[in-house]
Design an enzyme around this catalytic site. Structure first.
Site, PDB file in Angstrom:
ATOM      1  N   HIS A  71      -2.138   8.250   5.709  1.00 33.63           N
ATOM      2  CA  HIS A  71      -2.593   6.940   5.284  1.00 33.63           C
ATOM      3  C   HIS A  71      -4.025   6.450   5.649  1.00 33.63           C
ATOM      4  CE1 HIS A  71      -1.647   3.095   3.251  1.00 33.63           C
ATOM      5  NE2 HIS A  71      -1.885   2.627   4.479  1.00 33.63           N
ATOM      6  N   HIS A 123      -9.785   2.017   0.558  1.00 30.96           N
ATOM      7  CA  HIS A 123      -8.438   1.956   0.265  1.00 30.96           C
ATOM      8  C   HIS A 123      -8.021   1.449  -0.988  1.00 30.96           C
ATOM      9  CE1 HIS A 123      -4.410   1.228   1.195  1.00 30.96           C
ATOM     10  NE2 HIS A 123      -4.497   0.394   2.354  1.00 30.96           N
ATOM     11  N   GLU A 164      -0.032   5.306  13.444  1.00 29.10           N
ATOM     12  CA  GLU A 164       0.076   6.593  12.413  1.00 29.10           C
ATOM     13  C   GLU A 164      -0.143   7.832  13.079  1.00 29.10           C
ATOM     14  OE1 GLU A 164      -0.697   8.253   7.820  1.00 29.10           O
ATOM     15  OE2 GLU A 164      -2.082   6.803   8.847  1.00 29.10           O
ATOM     16  N   CYS A 193       0.905  -1.286   0.025  1.00 27.96           N
ATOM     17  CA  CYS A 193       0.028   0.074   0.044  1.00 27.96           C
ATOM     18  C   CYS A 193       0.788   1.394  -0.138  1.00 27.96           C
ATOM     19  CB  CYS A 193      -0.903  -0.145   1.041  1.00 27.96           C
ATOM     20  SG  CYS A 193      -1.972  -1.317   1.377  1.00 27.96           S
ATOM     21  N   PHE A 217       1.684  -3.495   3.837  1.00 32.30           N
ATOM     22  CA  PHE A 217       1.967  -4.674   4.473  1.00 32.30           C
ATOM     23  C   PHE A 217       3.403  -4.871   4.267  1.00 32.30           C
ATOM     24  CE2 PHE A 217      -2.453  -6.623   4.005  1.00 32.30           C
ATOM     25  CZ  PHE A 217      -2.748  -6.134   5.141  1.00 32.30           C
ATOM     26  N   LYS A 248      -9.211   8.564   2.593  1.00 32.17           N
ATOM     27  CA  LYS A 248     -10.077   6.897   2.582  1.00 32.17           C
ATOM     28  C   LYS A 248     -11.333   6.880   2.984  1.00 32.17           C
ATOM     29  CE  LYS A 248      -5.501   4.254   2.435  1.00 32.17           C
ATOM     30  NZ  LYS A 248      -4.493   5.588   2.514  1.00 32.17           N
TER      31      LYS A 248
END
Length: 409
Positions: A304, A338, A315, A164, A397, A333
């Site tokens: 993010h 996402h 985050e 991502c 990831f 998002k």
């Protein structure tokens, strides 16, 4: 002082996302804070049966049937976005020196829809009906190859696969190519279209997705106290990047400057971020240092912000550690869901638009902010405010982290 040749301008933007097709449609939807999540007929019968798809996307109409039929949807989305971006930048691929143009695009899952369809054909006992185009349609690298073919690009072409963070990684590499003199123009961004039964089942089984089947439109709620997972989405964002001096010399519009890039690895867990946010902290500090920007100068962060319990808290703590509570923070998002590998590029485009318009879009669906989150999350409605420096963060990831610093042009 930063070297002038490292100043890179964003001169063209192409967006094909759940928020719409084209930059104007995207910006209108993003600043409205209206979620694009909805029940997905192609996921009917699954435990999670909703997603964020690009509305009204007709590849035959947008690309021509002879082109569209041989491309997986993830490439179709990117090709439309790239054509938008190149036209927006005022370039003509038939007249530019293609040896001085490059393309780098983030993608993580490749032609998933193609592979699943052909796999089904094979196991239903019809191997002779498996398409001869299955491999070139499914390979991860082919989006860069096809964009090069479509735009007369003979410079370097590359696909980044940092999950991502892929789209943000692509922009960072493109900036380095320009600074090093490898290219004069780079098409950079990300694309993903993996809203397939197998992919969504895998994400569901690992507990990454929101389970709000009763209210999909409210399911993606970054930084909210009651967030429970992300909403899977598809999309593409392609930006045209040039050295700022070259853009000025030809009188090109500059949305913003891509001033800094930082990357790091958590080396911690396959899917969970490092609990203290050490990786994203390093990426952010590296990007700020690369840009020659002090933390207190940052006005805005496009985070993010996936709407998962672990990501958002980790985050937010990293952002607060580095930047404090001053910047206006949003996660778009909440509207788009996402878009996986495309997210970093799409959100960098939104960050550039925020700088250009002096407006921070709201984070959708946040009724009650998580009390553990100490950053200034914009909710409810867009916030109009002067913006000079902005950051966009991406986490993937595998422990991939990327941070981009953008400045007003």
């Amino acid at each position: 002082m930063r070297a002038p040749h490292r100043d890179v301008a964003i001169t063209g933007v192409g967006l094909v996302t759940p928020a719409g097709i084209g930059t104007d449609a995207n910006w209108e939807r993003i600043r409205s804070g209206l979620s694009a999540a909805a029940p997905d007929p192609q996921l009917a019968g699954l435990a999670i049966d909703f997603s964020c798809r690009v509305p009204g996307f007709d590849a035959n109409a947008l690309l021509g049937r002879r082109t569209a039929w041989r491309l997986d949807r993830c490439v179709q989305l990117a090709m439309v976005a790239a054509r938008q971006a190149v036209a927006d930048a005022g370039h003509d691929p038939q007249s530019w020196d293609g040896t001085r143009v490059g393309v780098v695009v983030g993608n993580s899952l490749g032609g998933t829809a193609t592979f699943e369809a052909q796999h089904r054909t094979y196991y239903e006992g019809a191997p002779d009906e498996v398409s001869a185009l299955m491999i070139p349609m499914a390979m991860v690298n082919m989006v860069a190859g096809y964009l090069a073919m479509d735009h007369n690009i003979h410079g370097p072409s590359l696909v980044t696969a940092t999950a991502c963070a892929s789209g943000a990684s692509a922009l960072g590499i493109a900036r380095d190519w320009l600074a090093a003199g490898v290219c004069d123009i780079v098409l950079a961004g990300g694309t993903e279209s993996a809203l397939t039964p197998a992919t969504l089942t895998g994400l569901s089984r690992m507990g990454a997705l929101s389970s709000r089947r009763d209210d999909p439109a409210a399911a993606s709620r970054p930084f909210a106290a009651d967030r429970d997972g992300f909403v899977a989405a598809e999309g593409a964002g392609i930006l045209v990047l040039e050295r700022a001096a070259d853009a000025r010399a030809r009188g090109a519009r500059r949305y913003a400057h891509l001033a800094g890039f930082g990357a790091s690895s958590d080396a911690h867990h396959a899917t969970a971020p490092h609990p203290d946010g050490a990786g994203v902290t390093r990426a952010l500090r590296t990007a700020l240092d690369d840009a020659g920007v002090a933390p207190e100068d940052v006005d805005h962060v496009n985070a993010h912000g996936t709407s998962t319990p672990m990501n958002d808290l980790t985050e937010a703590r990293a952002l607060h550690r580095v930047l404090g509570s001053r910047p206006a923070v949003t996660s778009t998002k909440g509207v788009t869901g996402h878009t996986l590998a495309a997210a970093g590029a799409i959100e960098a485009a939104y960050t550039a638009l925020a700088l250009r318009h002096g407006m921070v879009p709201p984070t959708a669906n946040v009724a009650t902010l998580d009390p553990q989150i100490e950053v200034d999350v914009v909710t409810g409605e867009a916030r109009t405010t002067p913006l000079q420096v902005a950051v966009s963060t991406s986490l993937g990831f595998g422990g991939h982290n990327a941070a981009l610093v953008l400045t007003a042009a």
